[in-house]
Enzyme design. Structure first.
Site, PDB file in Angstrom:
ATOM      1  N   ASN A  38       0.837  -1.220   0.000  1.00 24.99           N
ATOM      2  CA  ASN A  38       0.000   0.000   0.000  1.00 24.99           C
ATOM      3  C   ASN A  38       0.862   1.257   0.000  1.00 24.99           C
ATOM      4  OD1 ASN A  38      -2.613   1.153  -0.059  1.00 24.99           O
ATOM      5  ND2 ASN A  38      -2.458   1.665   2.111  1.00 24.99           N
ATOM      6  N   SER A 128      -5.901   2.078  17.469  1.00 25.38           N
ATOM      7  CA  SER A 128      -6.853   3.024  16.894  1.00 25.38           C
ATOM      8  C   SER A 128      -7.970   3.322  17.890  1.00 25.38           C
ATOM      9  CB  SER A 128      -7.443   2.373  15.640  1.00 25.38           C
ATOM     10  OG  SER A 128      -8.573   3.073  15.206  1.00 25.38           O
ATOM     11  N   TYR A 153     -11.070  -5.497  10.663  1.00 27.20           N
ATOM     12  CA  TYR A 153      -9.926  -4.597  10.878  1.00 27.20           C
ATOM     13  C   TYR A 153      -9.879  -4.155  12.341  1.00 27.20           C
ATOM     14  CZ  TYR A 153      -7.319  -0.247  11.194  1.00 27.20           C
ATOM     15  OH  TYR A 153      -6.457   0.743  11.599  1.00 27.20           O
ATOM     16  N   LYS A 157      -7.109  -4.884  15.742  1.00 23.56           N
ATOM     17  CA  LYS A 157      -6.469  -3.950  16.688  1.00 23.56           C
ATOM     18  C   LYS A 157      -6.734  -4.392  18.134  1.00 23.56           C
ATOM     19  CE  LYS A 157      -4.611  -1.378  13.574  1.00 23.56           C
ATOM     20  NZ  LYS A 157      -3.188  -1.558  13.300  1.00 23.56           N
ATOM     21  N   SER A 220     -19.273  13.528  -0.975  1.00 25.78           N
ATOM     22  CA  SER A 220     -20.511  13.151  -0.301  1.00 25.78           C
ATOM     23  C   SER A 220     -20.311  13.270   1.204  1.00 25.78           C
ATOM     24  CB  SER A 220     -20.884  11.701  -0.632  1.00 25.78           C
ATOM     25  OG  SER A 220     -21.149  11.569  -2.004  1.00 25.78           O
TER      26      SER A 220
HETATM   27  P1  NAD Z   1      -0.483   2.712   5.229  1.00 27.04           P
HETATM   28  O1  NAD Z   1      -1.239   1.672   4.485  1.00 27.04           O
HETATM   29  O2  NAD Z   1      -0.174   3.988   4.537  1.00 27.04           O
HETATM   30  O3  NAD Z   1       0.896   2.109   5.777  1.00 27.04           O
HETATM   31  C1  NAD Z   1       1.037   0.756   6.123  1.00 27.04           C
HETATM   32  C2  NAD Z   1       2.268   0.238   5.396  1.00 27.04           C
HETATM   33  O4  NAD Z   1       2.483  -1.133   5.747  1.00 27.04           O
HETATM   34  C3  NAD Z   1       2.135   0.277   3.873  1.00 27.04           C
HETATM   35  O5  NAD Z   1       3.263   0.925   3.332  1.00 27.04           O
HETATM   36  C4  NAD Z   1       2.084  -1.195   3.460  1.00 27.04           C
HETATM   37  O6  NAD Z   1       2.686  -1.409   2.189  1.00 27.04           O
HETATM   38  C5  NAD Z   1       2.846  -1.865   4.587  1.00 27.04           C
HETATM   39  N1  NAD Z   1       2.504  -3.262   4.867  1.00 27.04           N
HETATM   40  C6  NAD Z   1       1.267  -3.800   5.027  1.00 27.04           C
HETATM   41  N2  NAD Z   1       1.379  -5.105   5.319  1.00 27.04           N
HETATM   42  C7  NAD Z   1       2.710  -5.404   5.350  1.00 27.04           C
HETATM   43  C8  NAD Z   1       3.453  -6.579   5.601  1.00 27.04           C
HETATM   44  N3  NAD Z   1       2.851  -7.746   5.858  1.00 27.04           N
HETATM   45  N4  NAD Z   1       4.804  -6.512   5.549  1.00 27.04           N
HETATM   46  C9  NAD Z   1       5.427  -5.349   5.268  1.00 27.04           C
HETATM   47  N5  NAD Z   1       4.773  -4.200   5.021  1.00 27.04           N
HETATM   48  C10 NAD Z   1       3.420  -4.235   5.072  1.00 27.04           C
HETATM   49  O7  NAD Z   1      -1.288   2.987   6.593  1.00 27.04           O
HETATM   50  P2  NAD Z   1      -1.110   4.145   7.670  1.00 27.04           P
HETATM   51  O8  NAD Z   1      -2.281   5.034   7.571  1.00 27.04           O
HETATM   52  O9  NAD Z   1       0.245   4.693   7.621  1.00 27.04           O
HETATM   53  O10 NAD Z   1      -1.312   3.285   8.994  1.00 27.04           O
HETATM   54  C11 NAD Z   1      -0.213   2.787   9.739  1.00 27.04           C
HETATM   55  C12 NAD Z   1      -0.736   1.995  10.909  1.00 27.04           C
HETATM   56  O11 NAD Z   1      -1.570   2.833  11.714  1.00 27.04           O
HETATM   57  C13 NAD Z   1      -1.584   0.790  10.544  1.00 27.04           C
HETATM   58  O12 NAD Z   1      -1.315  -0.235  11.478  1.00 27.04           O
HETATM   59  C14 NAD Z   1      -2.996   1.294  10.717  1.00 27.04           C
HETATM   60  O13 NAD Z   1      -3.889   0.250  10.990  1.00 27.04           O
HETATM   61  C15 NAD Z   1      -2.831   2.211  11.905  1.00 27.04           C
HETATM   62  N6  NAD Z   1      -3.854   3.258  12.000  1.00 27.04           N
HETATM   63  C16 NAD Z   1      -4.066   4.085  10.944  1.00 27.04           C
HETATM   64  C17 NAD Z   1      -5.067   5.064  11.020  1.00 27.04           C
HETATM   65  C18 NAD Z   1      -5.358   5.974   9.871  1.00 27.04           C
HETATM   66  O14 NAD Z   1      -6.446   6.553   9.834  1.00 27.04           O
HETATM   67  N7  NAD Z   1      -4.466   6.154   8.910  1.00 27.04           N
HETATM   68  C19 NAD Z   1      -5.818   5.187  12.188  1.00 27.04           C
HETATM   69  C20 NAD Z   1      -5.561   4.339  13.263  1.00 27.04           C
HETATM   70  C21 NAD Z   1      -4.561   3.360  13.157  1.00 27.04           C
HETATM   71  N1  UFG Z   2     -16.880  11.018   5.451  1.00 27.30           N
HETATM   72  C1  UFG Z   2     -17.730  11.663   4.572  1.00 27.30           C
HETATM   73  N2  UFG Z   2     -17.487  11.518   3.246  1.00 27.30           N
HETATM   74  C2  UFG Z   2     -16.450  10.773   2.751  1.00 27.30           C
HETATM   75  C3  UFG Z   2     -15.585  10.125   3.662  1.00 27.30           C
HETATM   76  C4  UFG Z   2     -15.838  10.245   5.020  1.00 27.30           C
HETATM   77  O1  UFG Z   2     -18.666  12.342   4.975  1.00 27.30           O
HETATM   78  O2  UFG Z   2     -16.316  10.671   1.528  1.00 27.30           O
HETATM   79  C5  UFG Z   2     -17.113  11.181   6.899  1.00 27.30           C
HETATM   80  C6  UFG Z   2     -17.378   9.879   7.626  1.00 27.30           C
HETATM   81  O3  UFG Z   2     -18.747   9.581   7.590  1.00 27.30           O
HETATM   82  C7  UFG Z   2     -16.859  10.212   9.028  1.00 27.30           C
HETATM   83  C8  UFG Z   2     -15.740  11.206   8.782  1.00 27.30           C
HETATM   84  O4  UFG Z   2     -15.931  11.704   7.463  1.00 27.30           O
HETATM   85  O5  UFG Z   2     -17.870  10.861   9.730  1.00 27.30           O
HETATM   86  C9  UFG Z   2     -14.362  10.582   8.864  1.00 27.30           C
HETATM   87  O6  UFG Z   2     -14.332   9.426   8.036  1.00 27.30           O
HETATM   88  P1  UFG Z   2     -12.994   8.675   7.647  1.00 27.30           P
HETATM   89  O7  UFG Z   2     -13.364   7.547   6.739  1.00 27.30           O
HETATM   90  O8  UFG Z   2     -11.972   9.636   7.172  1.00 27.30           O
HETATM   91  O9  UFG Z   2     -12.471   8.125   9.051  1.00 27.30           O
HETATM   92  P2  UFG Z   2     -13.189   7.182  10.105  1.00 27.30           P
HETATM   93  O10 UFG Z   2     -13.367   7.989  11.349  1.00 27.30           O
HETATM   94  O11 UFG Z   2     -14.373   6.510   9.562  1.00 27.30           O
HETATM   95  O12 UFG Z   2     -12.094   6.036  10.294  1.00 27.30           O
HETATM   96  C10 UFG Z   2     -10.688   6.321  10.345  1.00 27.30           C
HETATM   97  C11 UFG Z   2      -9.899   5.167   9.729  1.00 27.30           C
HETATM   98  C12 UFG Z   2     -10.032   3.938  10.574  1.00 27.30           C
HETATM   99  C13 UFG Z   2      -9.635   4.238  11.974  1.00 27.30           C
HETATM  100  C14 UFG Z   2     -10.423   5.399  12.501  1.00 27.30           C
HETATM  101  C15 UFG Z   2      -9.974   5.774  13.861  1.00 27.30           C
HETATM  102  O13 UFG Z   2     -10.402   4.887   8.424  1.00 27.30           O
HETATM  103  O14 UFG Z   2      -9.148   2.965  10.082  1.00 27.30           O
HETATM  104  O15 UFG Z   2     -10.262   6.520  11.636  1.00 27.30           O
HETATM  105  O16 UFG Z   2      -8.600   5.980  13.878  1.00 27.30           O
HETATM  106  F1  UFG Z   2      -9.878   3.147  12.750  1.00 27.30           F
END
Ligand code: NAD
Ligand code: UFG
Length: 345
Positions: A38, A128, A153, A157, A220
Site C-alpha cells: 500500500n 486506533s 480490521y 487492533k 458526499s
Molecule cells: P499505510 O497503508 O499507509 O501504511 C502501512 C504500510 O504497511 C504500507 O506501506 C504497506 O505497504 C505496509 N505493509 C502492510 N502489510 C505489510 C506486511 N505484511 N509486511 C510489510 N509491510 C506491510 O497505513 P497508515 O495510515 O500509515 O497506517 C499505519 C498503521 O496505523 C496501521 O497499522 C494502521 O492500521 C494504523 N492506524 C491508521 C489510522 C489511519 O487513519 N491512517 C488510524 C488508526 C490506526
Molecule cells: N466522510 C464523509 N465523506 C467521505 C468520507 C468520510 O462524509 O467521503 C465522513 C465519515 O462519515 C466520518 C468522517 O468523514 O464521519 C471521517 O471518516 P474517515 O473515513 O476519514 O475516518 P473514520 O473515522 O471513519 O475512520 C478512520 C480510519 C479507521 C480508523 C479510525 C480511527 O479509516 O481505520 O479513523 O482511527 F480506525
C-alpha cells in the site's frame, strides 16, 4: 547519530514515512521494512529530500518470519520497533477477513517472537480509537470500555492489544507502548511526503482534496441527521507530523527505561471534536478553494461522535498536538497540488 537503530515496519506508508523523518531528525538510524502493498518505494526519496539521510530499506513481508529473522541478523543494532505494517481499510476487511487477520496478526506475532532473542527493548504498536466503538461519553480516556469491534480490521487492533499484553505479562524481556490514534490527517509541511491512497479514497481528507482539485466531482457528506450540532459526524483530526513526533517520544521512553510499567497505552488526539461540515469549512477558509459537496445518507458502520481526552499523553509523554487544523488543511492541499505537479494525481 544515536547508537540504537529503530526498525519501522510499514515505514513507506502514510504515518510510517512521517515517523521515519522525525526519527532521523532526532538522530536515530532507521531501517524500514515494507512489502509495498500500500505504498511506493519513491517515498524513500521524499524522506531523503527532507532529512538529507536515506533510511535503509528492506522490501519484504513481515508475515514471513524468515525474512524478519534475516533482517535482525543483518541489523544487530536494532533496539526499538515501531510496527505500522498492517492492512487498514475497514470496508475491505468486511469482505476479506482472512487477509486482515493473517496480515495484521501474523506480522505482530512474528515481531514479538523474534524481538526478545534479538535484544530489542521495546515495540510501539499502532492501535486506533476504533477500539472504543461508539463511546458512552466524550472526550474518551484510555479507561473507556473497549466495545465489540464492528469490523475484522477493528478486531485485529483489539486482538493485537491483547496479544501484546499476554506476551508481556508472560515475562517477555521487552516493553510496549500502544498508541491509539484518532483521525490522522495532513502531510509534511515540505509536501515531499503525504497520504497516497490506492484507488478511490475511502477517508474524508483524501476524498476532499481530490474533489477540490477536480479529480472527483463532489464530496458526499455521509449524513446530516446525527445527534450533533450541525447533524454531521464528529471526529478528532490529528496532524500526522504531530502524531509522528509522539512515536519518537514513545520509543525513547522504552529505550531509556523511563517508565516502570512494561506496557502503556495512550490516546493520540487533539481533544477537539470537529464535524464533517466544520472540516470542509476550515479547508475552504484555509486554502481559499471551494469543495463541491452534497449531503447523502449515512455510511453504514460510522460512529456518530468520538474525540480524545489526550491529557494522559500530554502529562506522561510530555507530548501535545500543536498544529492548528487550518495549517493541517493547508498541508493536505499542498500535498495534493504536489501530486498534480508530478503528474501522479
Ligand atoms: P499505510 O497503508 O499507509 O501504511 C502501512 C504500510 O504497511 C504500507 O506501506 C504497506 O505497504 C505496509 N505493509 C502492510 N502489510 C505489510 C506486511 N505484511 N509486511 C510489510 N509491510 C506491510 O497505513 P497508515 O495510515 O500509515 O497506517 C499505519 C498503521 O496505523 C496501521 O497499522 C494502521 O492500521 C494504523 N492506524 C491508521 C489510522 C489511519 O487513519 N491512517 C488510524 C488508526 C490506526
Ligand atoms: N466522510 C464523509 N465523506 C467521505 C468520507 C468520510 O462524509 O467521503 C465522513 C465519515 O462519515 C466520518 C468522517 O468523514 O464521519 C471521517 O471518516 P474517515 O473515513 O476519514 O475516518 P473514520 O473515522 O471513519 O475512520 C478512520 C480510519 C479507521 C480508523 C479510525 C480511527 O479509516 O481505520 O479513523 O482511527 F480506525
Amino acid at each position: 547519530m544515536k547508537q540504537e537503530r529503530i526498525l519501522v515496519t510499514g515505514g513507506t506508508g502514510y504515518i510510517g514515512s512521517h515517523t521515519v523523518v522525525e526519527l532521523q531528525q532526532a538522530g536515530y538510524p532507521v531501517t524500514i521494512i515494507d512489502n509495498l502493498s500500500n505504498s511506493n518505494a519513491d517515498v524513500i526519496d521524499g524522506i531523503e529530500r527532507i532529512t538529507g539521510i536515506r533510511p535503509d530499506f528492506v522490501e519484504g513481508d513481515c508475515t514471513d518470519i524468515d525474512t524478519l529473522r534475516r533482517l535482525f541478523e543483518t541489523y544487530p543494532d536494532i533496539k526499538g520497533i515501531i510496527n505500522f505494517a498492517a492492512s487498514k481499510a475497514v470496508g475491505e476487511s468486511m469482505h476479506k477477513p482472512i487477509l486482515y487477520y493473517r496480515n495484521n496478526l501474523n506480522t505482530l506475532l512474528n515481531l514479538l517472537d523474534l524481538m526478545g532473542p534479538a535484544g530489542v527493548k521495546g515495540i510501539v504498536f499502532s492501535s486506533s480509537c476504533t477500539v472504543y466503538g461508539e463511546p458512552d461519553e466524550n472526550p474518551v480516556t484510555e479507561n473507556a470500555p473497549i466495545k465489540k469491534a464492528t469490523s475484522p480490521y477493528g478486531n485485529t487492533k483489539q486482538i493485537s492489544e491483547e496479544i501484546i499484553t499476554d506476551v508481556i505479562n508472560a515475562g517477555a524481556p521487552f516493553k510496549s507502548v500502544i498508541l491509539r490514534y484518532f483521525n490522522p490527517v495532513g502531510a509534511h509541511s515540505s509536501a515531499e511526503i503525504g497520504e497516497l491512497p490506492n484507488g478511490v479514497p475511502q477517508n474524508l481528507i483524501p476524498y476532499l482534496t481530490q474533489t477540490a482539485i477536480g479529480i472527483r466531482k463532489e464530496l458526499s457528506v455521509f449524513g446530516n441527521d446525527y445527534n450533533t450540532p450541525d447533524g454531521s459526524c464528529i471526529r478528532d483530526y490529528i496532524n500526522v507530523v504531530d502524531l509522528a513526533k509522539a512515536h519518537v517520544i514513545a520509543v525513547e521512553r522504552m529505550l531509556e527505561d523511563r517508565s516502570d510499567a512494561k506496557i502503556e497505552i495512550f490516546n493520540l488526539g487533539t481533544g477537539n471534536g470537529v464535524s464533517v461540515l466544520e472540516l470542509i469549512h476550515t479547508f475552504e477558509e484555509a486554502t481559499g478553494v471551494k469543495v463541491p459537496h452534497k449531503i447523502v445518507g449515512r455510511r453504514a458502520g460510522d460512529i456518530e461522535k468520538v474525540w480524545a481526552d489526550p491529557a494522559y499523553a500530554n502529562e506522561v509523554l510530555g507530548w501535545k498536538a500543536e498544529t492548528p487544523l487550518a495549517d493541517t488543511m493547508r498541508s493536505a492541499w499542498a500535498w495534493q497540488c504536489r501530486l498534480r505537479e508530478r503528474g501522479i494525481m
